[in-house]
Design a protein around this motif. Structure first.
Motif, PDB file in Angstrom:
ATOM      1  N   LEU A   1       0.820  -1.213   0.000  1.00 13.09           N
ATOM      2  CA  LEU A   1       0.000   0.000   0.000  1.00 13.09           C
ATOM      3  C   LEU A   1       0.854   1.263   0.000  1.00 13.09           C
ATOM      4  N   GLN A   2       2.057   1.179   0.575  1.00 14.13           N
ATOM      5  CA  GLN A   2       2.981   2.313   0.548  1.00 14.13           C
ATOM      6  C   GLN A   2       4.046   2.145  -0.530  1.00 14.13           C
ATOM      7  N   HIS A   3       3.743   1.307  -1.531  1.00 14.88           N
ATOM      8  CA  HIS A   3       4.562   1.142  -2.743  1.00 14.88           C
ATOM      9  C   HIS A   3       5.949   0.590  -2.427  1.00 14.88           C
ATOM     10  N   ARG A   4       5.999  -0.371  -1.554  1.00 11.28           N
ATOM     11  CA  ARG A   4       7.239  -1.101  -1.314  1.00 11.28           C
ATOM     12  C   ARG A   4       7.153  -2.449  -2.019  1.00 11.28           C
ATOM     13  N   ARG A   5       8.281  -2.953  -2.441  1.00 13.64           N
ATOM     14  CA  ARG A   5       8.348  -4.142  -3.270  1.00 13.64           C
ATOM     15  C   ARG A   5       7.998  -5.401  -2.478  1.00 13.64           C
ATOM     16  N   LEU A   6       7.245  -6.290  -3.114  1.00  7.90           N
ATOM     17  CA  LEU A   6       7.075  -7.651  -2.633  1.00  7.90           C
ATOM     18  C   LEU A   6       7.856  -8.546  -3.582  1.00  7.90           C
ATOM     19  N   ASP A   7       9.073  -8.884  -3.186  1.00  5.42           N
ATOM     20  CA  ASP A   7       9.974  -9.647  -4.050  1.00  5.42           C
ATOM     21  C   ASP A   7       9.731 -11.140  -3.883  1.00  5.42           C
ATOM     22  N   VAL A   8      10.008 -11.877  -4.961  1.00  8.82           N
ATOM     23  CA  VAL A   8      10.035 -13.334  -4.923  1.00  8.82           C
ATOM     24  C   VAL A   8      11.306 -13.782  -5.625  1.00  8.82           C
ATOM     25  N   LEU A   9      12.046 -14.671  -4.977  1.00  7.55           N
ATOM     26  CA  LEU A   9      13.255 -15.245  -5.560  1.00  7.55           C
ATOM     27  C   LEU A   9      12.940 -16.640  -6.086  1.00  7.55           C
ATOM     28  N   THR A  10      13.369 -16.922  -7.284  1.00  3.18           N
ATOM     29  CA  THR A  10      13.308 -18.268  -7.838  1.00  3.18           C
ATOM     30  C   THR A  10      14.719 -18.826  -7.855  1.00  3.18           C
ATOM     31  N   ILE A  11      14.932 -19.906  -7.119  1.00  2.00           N
ATOM     32  CA  ILE A  11      16.255 -20.512  -6.993  1.00  2.00           C
ATOM     33  C   ILE A  11      16.166 -21.945  -7.511  1.00  2.00           C
ATOM     34  N   THR A  12      16.819 -22.199  -8.612  1.00  2.00           N
ATOM     35  CA  THR A  12      16.851 -23.538  -9.199  1.00  2.00           C
ATOM     36  C   THR A  12      17.931 -23.555 -10.267  1.00  2.00           C
TER      37      THR A  12
ATOM     38  N   VAL B   1       9.661 -15.862  -0.760  1.00  2.00           N
ATOM     39  CA  VAL B   1       9.154 -14.499  -0.546  1.00  2.00           C
ATOM     40  C   VAL B   1       9.708 -14.049   0.801  1.00  2.00           C
ATOM     41  N   PRO B   2      10.792 -13.263   0.821  1.00  2.00           N
ATOM     42  CA  PRO B   2      11.485 -12.999   2.081  1.00  2.00           C
ATOM     43  C   PRO B   2      10.793 -12.029   3.017  1.00  2.00           C
ATOM     44  N   MET B   3       9.869 -11.196   2.519  1.00  3.74           N
ATOM     45  CA  MET B   3       9.227 -10.222   3.410  1.00  3.74           C
ATOM     46  C   MET B   3       7.795  -9.994   2.942  1.00  3.74           C
ATOM     47  N   MET B   4       6.847 -10.640   3.639  1.00  2.19           N
ATOM     48  CA  MET B   4       5.442 -10.583   3.245  1.00  2.19           C
ATOM     49  C   MET B   4       4.749  -9.291   3.667  1.00  2.19           C
ATOM     50  N   ASN B   5       5.289  -8.582   4.639  1.00  3.54           N
ATOM     51  CA  ASN B   5       4.639  -7.386   5.186  1.00  3.54           C
ATOM     52  C   ASN B   5       5.637  -6.232   5.222  1.00  3.54           C
ATOM     53  N   PRO B   6       6.051  -5.729   4.068  1.00  4.58           N
ATOM     54  CA  PRO B   6       7.100  -4.698   4.060  1.00  4.58           C
ATOM     55  C   PRO B   6       6.685  -3.399   4.741  1.00  4.58           C
ATOM     56  N   ASP B   7       5.410  -3.012   4.630  1.00  7.15           N
ATOM     57  CA  ASP B   7       4.969  -1.780   5.292  1.00  7.15           C
ATOM     58  C   ASP B   7       5.042  -1.909   6.806  1.00  7.15           C
ATOM     59  N   GLY B   8       4.540  -3.019   7.341  1.00  2.17           N
ATOM     60  CA  GLY B   8       4.570  -3.209   8.781  1.00  2.17           C
ATOM     61  C   GLY B   8       5.982  -3.254   9.327  1.00  2.17           C
TER      62      GLY B   8
END
Length: 598
Positions: free
Chosen positions: A191-202, A259-266
């Protein structure tokens, strides 16, 4: 009397936190003097809502509740400066919302300063957690502190913070390495425009055209105040992207989505459990919407896509949390009416208990409590295929108990990293058990190349401790092998006559190939395998009986994380017992209906 040095106390970084508040004694006016403490929490992960000056030496501190939700008040993180040399104070944190927590068990706050950046716990002698009649009989955390350097800025926190900026810096560092087996993507923004990153490792061959690959999804930091979850996740990521042979083998057979950080705003705002809108995201899976739960909605869409794809098999959803009242690491799973599904579901926790010294089997449980229907564990097990295992992993904010001295250890950053590595290593054990990954650990190309050469025998002086007096048993081939209780059930002795032969024998051993020793040589165990001494025996061409599983060895040190095969310096965790019998895997873990899941 409180005064502020800044007009930006309600900025985004503060959002209700104190911002450069100077505590002046009553009747004082003008410029603040040394010893008029200045409190600040208007920074990332900061939390301190109010400060009351009781007297010259004592201050009452009030934790700021989560944004838009007054229920949760546990996490605190603030700074103090403008101190006087050798100034002694008492800080009282008077409005903690959860009475039962690790402070009752002896956990203490942590502190660091400008020139001493390493977090340290305050000694127990100066910390008290008690019911205070002066604060309506509420529990109060009081601690005394002596400031020893005037120009320092002192940080105080409940536990080691892990910020959104630190997470982004770690991911950007991976980007700069340009590893072919790592891909970083943005699922959505908060909601505050912070990234929700996902890493694919394979493996790079699995990135765009997977062929019946297994998929493991790792989620972390849905609760902002549970910073250990981020340390665990970072340890897991660093292991999976490394050149360690276990990581290489896992990448060849498994696709990891992290997904290393599910709640970046909090996390940025310094909340304990909630998002910007005051929503506990681990109770919102059942009614997530793109407007109020954009991160949950994006992860749900990712899981739904993986669940429907025909070219991959979704096996795990792993949600990482921290716990404020229980010790060690433990898992909450689900209970099922289908006994075969339940038996398959409890295999992974049993394997993790063998790999991690800090695993607490007594607090591991499996239930289907309707009160937890909105959690990731309960919601996803009901919506995904029956073959998907959904777990919640908890790690204590405090520490874990051991069977040998010291009997209790506080968690450090390295301790959380090690737990993350053990979580990753356990996936190899699991996929060995279910038959996805063949038995036998990977071997470096250099070791296999050296295994093709034979060097001439060289004399090596035997130590005076040979032969060992440890208990021995006779193998099916007739040779005597010294055994210890912690060793793997299928370890065998390999014969060699020189240091070069040791390397060759180890390479043959790891590759699952028999190593024929020269005739007429006394047998001795190769270095680094952790085996006891053996008696004189003739050459043996088979290291295990026909039909038995190949012997496997834990490489790279006791905690399994090192780019080399031996001489690692990581601290001891526990020796691995890879028992693959069904009865041994499924026995011993207690279940229950504990109602304290986060």
């Amino acid at each position: 009397m409180a005064d502020s040095d800044s007009d930006d106390s309600e900025s985004e970084g503060g959002l209700g936190n104190v911002s450069r508040v100077v505590m002046r004694p009553p009747g004082h006016s003008g410029k603040a003097k040394k010893g008029h403490l200045c409190f600040d929490a208007a920074f990332e992960t900061g939390n301190l809502g109010r400060v009351d000056l009781i007297n010259e030496y004592e201050y009452d501190l009030f934790i700021r509740p989560d944004t838009c939700n007054p229920r949760f008040r546990i996490w605190f993180h603030f700074t103090v400066d403008n101190i006087r040399l050798d100034q002694r104070v008492i800080f009282n944190i008077v409005n903690m919302s959860k009475k039962k927590n690790h402070l009752l068990d002896g956990m203490t706050p942590i502190v660091r300063s400008t020139t001493r950046p390493k977090w340290q716990r305050l000694p127990n002698q100066v910390v008290h957690y008690y019911r205070s009649p002066e604060h309506r009989n509420h529990y109060v955390l009081s601690f005394t502190f002596a400031f020893d350097r005037e120009e320092e800025i002192y940080h105080f926190a409940l536990c080691r913070p892990y910020s959104y900026s630190r997470c982004q810096a770690h991911l950007e560092q991976l980007d700069r390495k340009a590893l072919p087996h790592v891909r970083r993507e943005v699922l959505t923004v908060s909601l505050q425009h912070r990234r929700l990153d996902v890493l694919t490792i394979t493996a790079s061959s699995n990135m765009d055209a997977p062929l019946n690959q297994r998929v493991v999804v790792i989620l972390a930091r849905v609760h902002p105040g549970e910073a250990p979850a981020s340390f665990i996740c970072q340890g897991l990521i660093d292991f999976l992207v490394s050149s360690h042979p276990i990581a290489v083998l896992l990448r060849d057979h498994v696709i990891f989505k992290v997904v290393p950080m599910m709640n970046p705003d909090g996390v940025f705002l310094g909340n304990q459990r909630c998002s910007l809108l005051g929503i506990d995201l681990n109770r919102g899976w059942i009614d997530a919407t793109p407007l109020s739960h954009p991160t949950l909605d994006a992860v749900q869409n990712l899981l739904a896509d993986l669940n429907q794809r025909k070219d991959v098999h979704l096996d795990f959803v792993f949600d990482i949390h921290a716990h404020t009242s229980l010790h060690g690491a433990f898992i909450y799973g689900n209970s099922y009416d289908d006994v075969y599904r339940f038996e398959r579901h409890i295999v992974y926790p049993k394997l993790l208990a063998q790999n991690a010294e800090d695993f607490n089997s007594l607090d591991t449980m499996y239930n289907r409590d309707p009160k937890k229907a909105g959690t990731a564990r309960r919601y996803l097990c009901a919506t995904l295929k029956d073959s998907v295992n959904c777990y919640t992993l908890f790690a204590s904010l405090h520490g874990y108990r051991r069977d040998s001295p010291p009997y209790f250890l506080n968690y450090s950053e390295e301790g959380y990293y090690r737990l993350g590595r053990n979580v990753a290593r356990t996936y190899l054990d699991y996929y060995h058990v279910v038959g996805v990954i063949p038995l036998g650990l990977p071997v470096s190309p250099g070791a296999l190349k050296r295994a093709g050469r034979r060097s001439r025998p060289r004399h090596r002086r035997r130590s005076r401790s040979w032969p060992s007096r440890e208990p021995r048993r006779r193998t099916p081939g007739g040779r005597l092998v010294a055994l210890r209780p912690h060793q793997v059930q299928c370890y065998c002795v390999i014969t060699s006559s020189s240091e070069d032969d040791d390397e060759e024998a180890e390479a043959y051993f790891l590759a699952g190939r028999p190593f024929p020793p020269p005739r007429g040589l006394r047998t001795s165990p190769p270095r680094g395998l952790g085996l006891g001494a053996a008696q004189r025996a003739g050459p043996a061409r088979h290291l295990s009986p026909p039909g038995a599983p190949r012997a496997r060895r834990k490489v790279g040190g006791r905690d399994g994380f090192s780019p080399t095969y031996k001489n690692t310096n990581f601290p001891h965790t526990s020796d691995v017992r890879r028992d693959t019998g069904t009865a041994q895997l499924l026995a011993g873990t207690r279940g229950g209906d504990r109602d304290d899941e986060y």
